[in-house]
Motif scaffolding. Structure first.
Motif, PDB file in Angstrom:
ATOM      1  N   HIS A  38      -8.780 -10.280  29.805  1.00  0.00           N
ATOM      2  CA  HIS A  38      -9.315  -9.236  29.048  1.00  0.00           C
ATOM      3  C   HIS A  38     -10.446  -8.369  29.880  1.00  0.00           C
ATOM      4  O   HIS A  38     -11.469  -9.119  30.284  1.00  0.00           O
ATOM      5  CB  HIS A  38     -10.062  -9.666  27.766  1.00  0.00           C
ATOM      6  N   ALA A  39     -10.161  -7.187  30.151  1.00  0.00           N
ATOM      7  CA  ALA A  39     -11.234  -6.469  30.954  1.00  0.00           C
ATOM      8  C   ALA A  39     -12.077  -5.512  29.978  1.00  0.00           C
ATOM      9  O   ALA A  39     -11.673  -5.104  29.013  1.00  0.00           O
ATOM     10  CB  ALA A  39     -10.505  -5.561  31.913  1.00  0.00           C
ATOM     11  N   MET A  40     -13.425  -5.378  30.463  1.00  0.00           N
ATOM     12  CA  MET A  40     -14.163  -4.596  29.881  1.00  0.00           C
ATOM     13  C   MET A  40     -14.498  -3.479  30.672  1.00  0.00           C
ATOM     14  O   MET A  40     -15.318  -3.780  31.819  1.00  0.00           O
ATOM     15  CB  MET A  40     -15.584  -5.121  29.213  1.00  0.00           C
ATOM     16  N   VAL A  41     -14.353  -2.079  30.220  1.00  0.00           N
ATOM     17  CA  VAL A  41     -14.541  -0.973  31.462  1.00  0.00           C
ATOM     18  C   VAL A  41     -15.439   0.016  30.765  1.00  0.00           C
ATOM     19  O   VAL A  41     -15.547  -0.075  29.344  1.00  0.00           O
ATOM     20  CB  VAL A  41     -13.186  -0.770  31.967  1.00  0.00           C
ATOM     21  N   THR A 192      -8.408 -11.002  43.652  1.00  0.00           N
ATOM     22  CA  THR A 192      -7.441 -10.527  42.609  1.00  0.00           C
ATOM     23  C   THR A 192      -6.657 -11.897  42.172  1.00  0.00           C
ATOM     24  O   THR A 192      -6.295 -12.314  41.169  1.00  0.00           O
ATOM     25  CB  THR A 192      -6.709  -9.368  42.950  1.00  0.00           C
ATOM     26  N   GLU A 193      -5.936 -12.391  43.413  1.00  0.00           N
ATOM     27  CA  GLU A 193      -5.073 -13.575  43.375  1.00  0.00           C
ATOM     28  C   GLU A 193      -5.864 -15.015  43.102  1.00  0.00           C
ATOM     29  O   GLU A 193      -5.138 -15.473  42.266  1.00  0.00           O
ATOM     30  CB  GLU A 193      -4.295 -13.893  44.868  1.00  0.00           C
ATOM     31  N   VAL A 194      -7.119 -15.054  43.349  1.00  0.00           N
ATOM     32  CA  VAL A 194      -7.991 -16.412  42.748  1.00  0.00           C
ATOM     33  C   VAL A 194      -8.062 -16.055  41.323  1.00  0.00           C
ATOM     34  O   VAL A 194      -7.995 -17.081  40.454  1.00  0.00           O
ATOM     35  CB  VAL A 194      -9.257 -16.279  43.641  1.00  0.00           C
ATOM     36  N   ARG A 212      -7.776  -0.430  39.650  1.00  0.00           N
ATOM     37  CA  ARG A 212      -6.537  -0.855  40.430  1.00  0.00           C
ATOM     38  C   ARG A 212      -6.503  -2.250  39.960  1.00  0.00           C
ATOM     39  O   ARG A 212      -5.409  -2.994  39.647  1.00  0.00           O
ATOM     40  CB  ARG A 212      -6.423  -0.518  41.755  1.00  0.00           C
ATOM     41  N   VAL A 213      -7.650  -3.052  40.098  1.00  0.00           N
ATOM     42  CA  VAL A 213      -7.655  -4.546  39.827  1.00  0.00           C
ATOM     43  C   VAL A 213      -7.437  -4.560  38.335  1.00  0.00           C
ATOM     44  O   VAL A 213      -7.089  -5.744  38.051  1.00  0.00           O
ATOM     45  CB  VAL A 213      -9.020  -4.943  40.331  1.00  0.00           C
ATOM     46  N   VAL A 214      -8.067  -3.925  37.456  1.00  0.00           N
ATOM     47  CA  VAL A 214      -7.986  -4.217  35.997  1.00  0.00           C
ATOM     48  C   VAL A 214      -6.243  -3.763  35.839  1.00  0.00           C
ATOM     49  O   VAL A 214      -5.685  -4.508  34.867  1.00  0.00           O
ATOM     50  CB  VAL A 214      -8.739  -3.062  35.333  1.00  0.00           C
ATOM     51  N   SER A 215      -5.569  -2.823  36.528  1.00  0.00           N
ATOM     52  CA  SER A 215      -4.421  -2.508  35.833  1.00  0.00           C
ATOM     53  C   SER A 215      -3.578  -3.899  36.227  1.00  0.00           C
ATOM     54  O   SER A 215      -2.392  -4.076  35.693  1.00  0.00           O
ATOM     55  CB  SER A 215      -4.023  -1.299  36.742  1.00  0.00           C
ATOM     56  N   SER A 218      -5.089  -7.280  33.839  1.00  0.00           N
ATOM     57  CA  SER A 218      -5.495  -7.179  32.611  1.00  0.00           C
ATOM     58  C   SER A 218      -4.291  -7.267  31.556  1.00  0.00           C
ATOM     59  O   SER A 218      -3.623  -6.273  31.785  1.00  0.00           O
ATOM     60  CB  SER A 218      -6.435  -6.228  32.221  1.00  0.00           C
ATOM     61  N   ASP A 219      -4.356  -8.297  30.648  1.00  0.00           N
ATOM     62  CA  ASP A 219      -3.519  -7.936  29.460  1.00  0.00           C
ATOM     63  C   ASP A 219      -3.808  -7.141  28.216  1.00  0.00           C
ATOM     64  O   ASP A 219      -3.270  -6.562  27.906  1.00  0.00           O
ATOM     65  CB  ASP A 219      -3.361  -9.387  28.777  1.00  0.00           C
ATOM     66  N   ARG A 220      -5.210  -6.878  28.318  1.00  0.00           N
ATOM     67  CA  ARG A 220      -6.040  -6.126  27.542  1.00  0.00           C
ATOM     68  C   ARG A 220      -7.243  -5.506  27.813  1.00  0.00           C
ATOM     69  O   ARG A 220      -7.741  -5.941  28.733  1.00  0.00           O
ATOM     70  CB  ARG A 220      -6.215  -6.882  26.103  1.00  0.00           C
TER      71      ARG A 220
END
Length: 253
Positions: A38-41, A192-194, A212-215, A218-220
Motif C-alpha cells: 500500500h503506497a501513501m503519496v 524495487t525488486e528487493v 513509476r515505483v508506486v505504479s 502498489s496494490d493500493r
C-alpha cells in the motif's frame, strides 16, 4: 480488496494530529489489506511523514484510533508496536558502518530473538543466528558482500541492508519511508525488486515520491493533500483523478 475490517492488518480511524493551532493530519482513514503493498503519496507538506510517525507511535495522536492486527495500539509506545510487528525501517538502528553485513543482520536478529542477551556475549552464542542472517542477506541480493564492512557499500545496497535488518525483526507490516530517495536508475530497479520480495508473506506501507515505483509495486494507493485523504484506489484510478492532478500540478487536467 473487498470485505470487512477483518481483512485489514492496519487501519487508522479518524486520525488527527495538531501542533498548536496547525492541523497537520485531519481525519485520516487508512486501510491496509493483509498481504498487500500500500503506497501513501502526495505533494510536499501533505502530511505523509506525520502519518508515518503517528502510526509507528513516534508521535501521539490528537484524535482518532490506530488499529493493528485487530488491536487498538493508539496508546502503545513505539518500541512496543515494533515488537508487535509494526516495524519502520529506521527503528532498528542496526546499520553499523564498521560491522560486516552479516554482523549487522545477526545483531538485528539478536534484538528480536534474544533481547536479554548481552551484545558482547560469546561468538559461539551468537553463531546460532549466523545461518538465518545469511539467508536474509541473500534474500535482499547482498550475499556476495556478507563479510564486507557496511561502510563500503554504495547507497542503494545500504538501503537493501536496512531492509534486511528490518526483516530480521519479523514484521507483519513493514513501513518504508521513501525507500528509493536519492537513487540512480540501477539502484531503483534493485530496491524495487528487493521490496517486492520482502513483501511476500507480509504487508508493506510505503511513502514514495517515484510514481513509476508506486505504479509497479502498489496494490493500493492513498493520496494525501493538506493532511487529509484526497482519494484512494488502484494506481490507475488515482492517477486519472483530476483532484490528484490538481494537487500535484496546481491545475486540474
Amino acid at each position: 480488496m473487498t470485505g470487512g475490517s477483518q481483512n485489514y492488518i492496519l487501519e487508522t480511524r479518524g486520525m488527527c494530529k495538531s501542533f498548536g493551532g496547525f492541523q497537520a493530519v485531519e481525519g485520516v482513514n487508512l486501510h491496509v489489506a493483509q498481504g498487500t503493498i500500500h503506497a501513501m503519496v502526495g505533494p510536499n507538506g501533505a502530511g505523509k511523514t506525520t502519518c508515518f510517525n503517528l502510526i509507528t507511535r513516534f508521535l501521539d495522536v490528537s484524535k482518532g484510533q490506530i488499529i493493528f492486527d485487530g488491536k487498538d495500539v493508539t496508546k502503545r509506545g513505539a518500541s512496543h508496536v515494533a515488537k508487535d510487528g509494526l516495524v519502520r525501517s529506521f527503528q532498528i538502528s542496526a546499520i553499523f558502518p564498521d560491522m560486516t553485513l552479516i554482523e549487522n543482520v545477526r545483531f538485528a536478529l539478536q534484538q528480536r530473538r534474544m533481547p536479554a542477551m548481552n551484545f558482547w556475549g560469546s561468538a559461539a552464542r551468537l553463531s546460532v543466528l549466523e545461518d538465518e542472517a545469511m539467508q536474509l542477506i541473500e534474500h535482499v541480493g547482498l550475499g556476495a558482500y556478507a563479510n564486507q564492512r557496511a561502510a563500503t557499500l554504495p547507497y542503494g545496497r545500504k538501503r537493501a541492508l536496512e531492509i534486511a535488518t528490518t526483516l530480521a525483526m519479523e514484521p507483519k507490516v513493514m513501513l518504508l519511508d521513501e525507500p528509493t530517495a536519492g537513487m540512480g536508475h540501477e539502484d531503483i530497479e534493485r530496491i524495487t525488486e528487493v521490496i517486492r520480495k520482502a513483501a511476500v508473506g507480509r504487508s508493506v506501507l510505503m511513502v514514495e515520491h517515484n510514481l513509476r515505483v508506486v505504479s509497479e509495486l502498489s496494490d493500493r494507493v492513498t493520496v494525501l493533500a493538506r493532511g487529509q485523504v484526497l482519494t484512494e484506489g488502484s494506481y490507475a484510478e488515482v492517477a486519472d483523478d483530476p483532484r490528484v492532478k490538481e494537487a500535484y500540478l496546481g491545475t486540474a487536467a
